[in-house]
Design an enzyme around this catalytic site. Structure first.
Site, PDB file in Angstrom:
ATOM      1  N   HIS A 176       0.830  -1.048  -0.114  1.00  0.00           N
ATOM      2  CA  HIS A 176      -0.027   0.065  -0.064  1.00  0.00           C
ATOM      3  C   HIS A 176       0.928   1.042  -0.078  1.00  0.00           C
ATOM      4  O   HIS A 176       0.736   2.162  -0.948  1.00  0.00           O
ATOM      5  CB  HIS A 176      -0.965  -0.119   1.266  1.00  0.00           C
ATOM      6  CG  HIS A 176      -1.709   1.128   1.302  1.00  0.00           C
ATOM      7  ND1 HIS A 176      -3.021   1.134   1.128  1.00  0.00           N
ATOM      8  CD2 HIS A 176      -1.649   2.494   1.904  1.00  0.00           C
ATOM      9  CE1 HIS A 176      -3.496   2.287   1.278  1.00  0.00           C
ATOM     10  NE2 HIS A 176      -2.773   3.014   1.832  1.00  0.00           N
ATOM     11  N   GLU A 177       1.767   1.345   1.103  1.00  0.00           N
ATOM     12  CA  GLU A 177       2.584   2.436   0.874  1.00  0.00           C
ATOM     13  C   GLU A 177       3.593   2.647  -0.345  1.00  0.00           C
ATOM     14  O   GLU A 177       3.716   3.591  -0.583  1.00  0.00           O
ATOM     15  CB  GLU A 177       3.464   2.599   2.315  1.00  0.00           C
ATOM     16  CG  GLU A 177       2.551   2.322   3.603  1.00  0.00           C
ATOM     17  CD  GLU A 177       1.523   3.387   3.860  1.00  0.00           C
ATOM     18  OE1 GLU A 177       1.619   4.710   2.878  1.00  0.00           O
ATOM     19  OE2 GLU A 177       0.326   3.243   4.194  1.00  0.00           O
ATOM     20  N   HIS A 187       1.728   4.508  -2.729  1.00  0.00           N
ATOM     21  CA  HIS A 187       2.042   5.895  -2.628  1.00  0.00           C
ATOM     22  C   HIS A 187       3.417   6.229  -3.029  1.00  0.00           C
ATOM     23  O   HIS A 187       3.371   7.411  -3.791  1.00  0.00           O
ATOM     24  CB  HIS A 187       1.620   6.049  -1.030  1.00  0.00           C
ATOM     25  CG  HIS A 187       0.356   6.258  -0.715  1.00  0.00           C
ATOM     26  ND1 HIS A 187      -0.628   7.069  -1.124  1.00  0.00           N
ATOM     27  CD2 HIS A 187      -0.196   5.676   0.399  1.00  0.00           C
ATOM     28  CE1 HIS A 187      -1.644   6.971  -0.513  1.00  0.00           C
ATOM     29  NE2 HIS A 187      -1.346   6.071   0.649  1.00  0.00           N
ATOM     30  N   GLU A 206      -4.747   7.944  -2.952  1.00  0.00           N
ATOM     31  CA  GLU A 206      -5.118   6.546  -2.377  1.00  0.00           C
ATOM     32  C   GLU A 206      -5.510   5.483  -3.544  1.00  0.00           C
ATOM     33  O   GLU A 206      -5.534   4.351  -3.143  1.00  0.00           O
ATOM     34  CB  GLU A 206      -6.605   6.818  -1.539  1.00  0.00           C
ATOM     35  CG  GLU A 206      -6.130   7.235  -0.224  1.00  0.00           C
ATOM     36  CD  GLU A 206      -5.386   6.243   0.779  1.00  0.00           C
ATOM     37  OE1 GLU A 206      -5.965   5.241   0.700  1.00  0.00           O
ATOM     38  OE2 GLU A 206      -4.494   6.632   1.422  1.00  0.00           O
TER      39      GLU A 206
END
Lengths: 504, 504
Positions: free
Chosen positions: A269-270, A273, A299
Site C-alpha cells: 500500500h505505502e 503511494h 489513495e
C-alpha cells in the site's frame, strides 16, 4: 515578458522553492517522530515543529507573494508563462487565498490545540474515555467552523472542507456517488455473509518471523519498481509514506507476528503511494506541483497496488511459492486457498482492518457524520451514539466501547475533516484506472501472473504519476479513462471478484 | 527593569529559542544524511539545508537582535538579568559580532563552496588525487582569510580561528602547551617502541559478529548511564554524536567485522559526548547555552570515557568476561592480556586510528600546519610535502600517498581550521579532571573494577555537564581542578600507564 515581470517570476519561484525546503525539513521531523525519535526529546521537538511550520506559513502568506501573484496573473504576463509556471501560479493563488484569510494568531492557536488534541485522543483511545477527549474535539470543530466562515462556505459548509483534500469534489457529487455505492455494497455484503462458501483462514494463524516478513516486503517493493536509492523502508506503529523530495520517498510498515500478510499489504500500500511520488516529472521538483494531485488519487495508487494487484489471483499464483518458502512448514495450502483466505469479506468494527468491500461502508459512515457536524450542527457529544447506530445500520455490528468506535481514528483529533472520503474515492479511481489499463495492456493479468509488474508501474508513471499536480483529479481521470468518476467500476470489480470467491 | 526592557528581554529570548529550533531541524537533517538518507534525495536536501541555514543565519544577524542586545547590555538592565540571561547576552553578543561582520552574500557563497569542497575532498581522497582538491582547498583558505580580516585578527591571524572552537585559547598558550607535550611525548613514544615487552594483539584478528558487537555497545552505554529515552544508537561511516535537544542526543558508531573493539570504543567515545549534552541543566534548554562550553571540553568527555575509563585495567577486569561470552571461542586470553592488547602504542599514519599517546602528535602536526597557513602564508599546494616531512620528523613514518596523508581528514575541506587542537586539549582536560576525580572519589578505580560507573557519571554531571556554556573552558577547568590547564597531567597519566604496560 518585461524585465520587471521576469524579476517577479524569479522571486516567485525562489519563494516556492524556499517553502518546499521548509516542507522537507518538517516532513523529516515528522518521519523521525514516528520511526524512533527518543521520547524525552518530544516536547522540544513539538516546539521546533511549531516554530518551523509557523515560519513556513508566514512565507506562504507574505504580502509580497500576493503582489507577485497579481503581477503574474495579469493576462499578458500569464500567457507568456510556461505551462508549469501557469499551474504554479494557479495552485499558489488557491493556497494563498485560503491561508491569508486565517489570522496568524488563530492559526498558531489552532496548531497548538491540534497537537494537544492528538495527544488527548491517544490517551482517550487507550483508556476508552471519550469524555476526556470530547472538549478537545469540540474545540477542534469550533476552529474548523471558524475557518469555514473565514474561507467562505461553498455550496454547503462541508464542501469547503472537501475541496482541501479532493479539489473540485462537492457534497452533491459525493452524495450521489456514495449513495449509489452504498445501495450496491450493502446487499453484496449481505449475499457474501450468507454464502456457504466461506474461505478457510485457519492457516493465517501462527507466529511468523518478523525478519522474513520484512525481507519479503523488500522483495515485493523491488518487484513493483520501488527505487531504494530514492527511499527506504522503516517500521512505525501506523504505516505511512512520506515524500521529502522526489529523490527521497520513504515508507514504513508495521509488523504483526501473528498476521503473516498485515505488514506485507501495508508495505505494498505505502509502496503504491511512494511510486507516485518517486515518478513525478523531474521538471516539477522544487515546486508545490511535485506531489499527488489529490488525496483521492493518491489513495487510488496505494489501493490499486494493495488490493487490485496484491490481492489478485495472478499475484499469488506467481509469488505464493516464494512467500511460503520464507515461513517453512507454516503455510501448507495452495496458492488459490491462500488467495481466498486473504480476501475474506466480513463486516467489522475497525476501519483499518476492514476488507476492501466493507471498507467503503466505514468511509460512508464517517462522511455522513462529518456532514452532520458541519452541515447539520451535530456536536461532539452526540458522535458516539450516532457512530454506533450507523455501524449497526450499515455494517450490522455495534462497537463494544468507544475505543473500537468513534475513538478509533486519529483524523478528527487533528482537524482533518473532509479527508475520509479520499479513501473510498481512491478505491473508485483505482477500479476505473484498472478498467482502462486492462484494455490498454490486454495481457496485463498474464503479466502479473508471471511477476512482470514493471509494465504496470510504467503505465501508471506515464499516465498518472509524472503529471503531479499538473492535472486536477477530474482532468486526470478524464484524460486517462475518457470518463468522469463513476462508482460503477468499483461495483463491477467487487461483484466480479467476490462472486467468484464466494460463488454467488 | 522597565516595561520596555522586559519586552525586549522577552523578544530576545524568543529569538534565541527560534534560532535553536532551526538548529534542531538542521541537526536532524545532517544526522539523517549520515545514517541512511536515500542517495537520490541528496541534491534537493543540500538545497534545503542551504535555505534553512541561510534563514537561521538571517535570524541571528537581524538588526533588531542588535538593538535588543544594546538594550540588555545597558548597565542597569544587565544587572537585573538572571545569571542565565546575562550569559546568554554575552554569548549572543559574541556570536552576533562575529556573524554581522560577514556579508550575507559572502556567507552564502562560502556555504556553497564548503559543500562542494567537501564533495571534492571525498572524491580526491578516494582517488588519491590531491591536485583535483587543491583549488577548492585554496579557495576555502581564501574565504577563511577574508573572514579573519572581517572579524579582525587576534594576537595572530590564527588566534581568531582558535577562539571559535576553544574560547579564550591563544596561539601563545598553545605553543607553550604543545611544545611541552611534544618534548615529553616524542621520547616516550621512542622508549615504548624500543621496549622488548610488546603486547600480543594476535587475538584481535578474526571476524566478529556485528550484532554481538552492537549488543555489547548498547550494554556498556547503559552501564555508563546513557539515557536511551533521550537518545538512540545508529550506524554511520564515521561515528558521531549530535544533540538535537537535551532530550534527544543521538550517537552513531561504525562496525568493522575484523576489529572487535573499534565499534565499542567509538560507541564509548560518542557516549561520552552524549552524556555531556544529556545532562545539561534543564533550565538552559532552548538557549544557546545548552551545549558543551567548547570543543576541547567536549572532547575531554568523550576521551575520558573512551581512553581513561574504556582502556583502563579496571574496566576490562570487570567487563572482559561478559565481552568474551559474546564471541564464543574467539577471545581466548586473560583480561590482562586483552587490556594490554588494546593499549598498543605505535606511530601510524592515520589520526583516527592512532593510539591515545601518538594521537597528540598527529594533532600537533595539524596545529603547526594551520599556523603556517594563516600566520605563515603557506599555500594549499605546499601542504602535501609539509605534511609528509612533519610526519617523518614527529612520528617517524611517511605516508605512501596523499590519501593516507594530507587528504585523510575532512576538516579542512569544510573550512574547520582551528578545530584540531580541541582533540588534544580534550586529552589534557580529561587527564586533569581525572586527577581531581581520583582525589574526590578515592575508591574510583575499585568502583570501575566493580562496574559502578554511575558514580563517575554523576560526578561529571555535577562538576561539568550541568553548566553547559554557563562557564567558559578556563573557568570550568579552574573551578573543577583548582588550576588552569596544565599538560603535565596528561604526560604523567601516559607515562604511568605505558611504563606499566611496556615495563619501561
Amino acid at each position: 515578458m518585461t524585465q520587471k515581470q521576469q524579476d517577479v517570476l524569479a522571486s516567485f519561484r525562489e519563494r516556492i522553492h524556499k517553502i518546499q525546503s521548509y516542507g522537507e525539513a518538517l516532513a523529516l521531523m515528522h518521519w523521525d517522530l514516528r520511526t524512533g525519535a527518543p521520547r524525552k526529546g518530544m516536547d522540544v521537538r513539538s516546539e521546533s515543529l511549531g516554530v518551523l511550520s509557523g515560519a513556513m506559513f508566514e512565507l506562504s502568506v507574505a504580502p509580497e507573494l500576493g503582489e507577485w501573484l497579481q503581477t503574474l496573473e495579469e493576462k499578458a504576463a500569464f500567457a507568456e508563462l510556461s505551462e508549469i509556471d501557469q499551474r504554479l501560479v494557479l495552485e499558489t493563488r488557491k493556497q494563498y487565498d485560503r491561508s491569508i484569510k486565517i489570522p496568524p494568531k488563530l492559526f498558531q492557536e489552532y496548531t497548538v490545540l491540534a497537537s494537544q488534541s492528538e495527544s488527548k485522543w491517544e490517551e482517550a483511545k487507550r483508556d476508552n474515555d471519550f469524555a476526556s477527549f470530547q472538549p478537545y474535539l469540540e474545540k477542534v470543530i469550533g476552529y474548523t467552523n471558524q475557518f469555514i466562515d473565514l474561507w467562505g462556505p461553498g455550496a454547503t459548509r462541508y464542501d469547503t472542507l472537501l475541496d482541501e483534500y479532493e479539489p473540485g469534489m462537492t457534497v452533491a457529487e459525493l452524495d450521489s456517488i456514495f449513495g449509489g455505492l452504498r445501495a450496491e455494497l450493502v446487499p453484496l455484503a449481505e449475499a457474501i455473509a450468507a454464502s456457504p462458501h466461506q474461505p478457510d483462514t485457519s492457516f493465517l494463524n501462527g507466529t511468523f518471523d518478523k525478519a522474513a516478513q520484512r525481507d519479503f516486503g523488500l522483495y515485493i517493493l523491488g518487484q513493483m519498481g520501488y527505487d531504494f536509492a530514492a527511499g527506504r523502508l522503516d517500521e512505525s506503529v501506523h504505516p505511512f509514506a512520506t515524500g521529502l523530495n522526489p529523490g527521497d520517498v520513504r515508507i514504513t510498515t508495521s509488523y504483526l507476528p501473528n498476521d503473516v500478510t498485515f505488514a506485507l499489504f501495508g508495505t505494498i500500500h505505502e509502496g503504491g503511494h511512494a511510486l507516485y511520488e518517486q515518478n513525478i516529472a523531474p521538471e516539477l521538483t522544487g515546486t508545490t506541483l511535485a506531489t499527488g494531485t489529490s488525496m483521492g488519487i493518491h489513495e487510488s495508487q496505494s489501493r490499486f497496488w494493495e488490493n487490485v494487484i496484491g490481492r489478485s489471483p495472478g499475484f499469488w499464483q506467481r509469488y505464493f511459492g516464494e512467500f511460503q518458502k520464507r515461513f517453512p512448514g507454516q503455510l501448507n495450502v495452495s496458492w488459490e486457498e491462500f488467495y481466498r483466505g486473504n480476501n475474506v469479506v466480513k463486516p467489522s468494527l475497525i476501519r483499518i482492518e476492514a476488507d476492501e468491500l466493507t471498507y467503503n461502508l466505514h468511509i460512508i459512515i464517517r462522511y455522513e457524520l462529518e456532514k452532520l457536524i458541519f452541515n447539520g450542527g451535530v456536536k461532539a457529544a452526540d458522535l458516539p451514539e450516532l457512530w454506533n447506530s450507523k455501524y449497526k445500520e450499515y455494517l450490522g455490528v455495534v462497537p463494544g466501547n468507544d475505543s473500537e468506535g468513534v475513538l478509533q481514528d486519529v483524523h478528527w483529533s487533528g482537524g482533518a475533516f473532509g479527508y475520509f472520503p479520499s479513501y473510498s474515492l481512491g478505491n473508485m479511481y483505482a477500479a476505473q484506472f484498472t478498467d482502462t489499463m486492462e484494455r490498454e495492456i490486454p495481457d496485463m493479468w498474464e503479466q502479473v501472473s508471471r511477476g512482470e509488474l514493471l509494465t504496470i508501474k510504467e503505465w501508471l508513471g506515464d499516465r498518472i504519476h509524472r503529471f503531479g499536480k499538473m492535472r486536477t483529479p477530474s482532468e486526470l481521470i478524464t484524460s486517462v479513462t475518457g470518463k468522469s468518476l463513476d462508482p460503477q467500476y468499483l461495483v463491477s470489480y467487487l461483484k466480479s471478484k467476490y462472486s467468484d470467491i464466494y460463488r454467488l
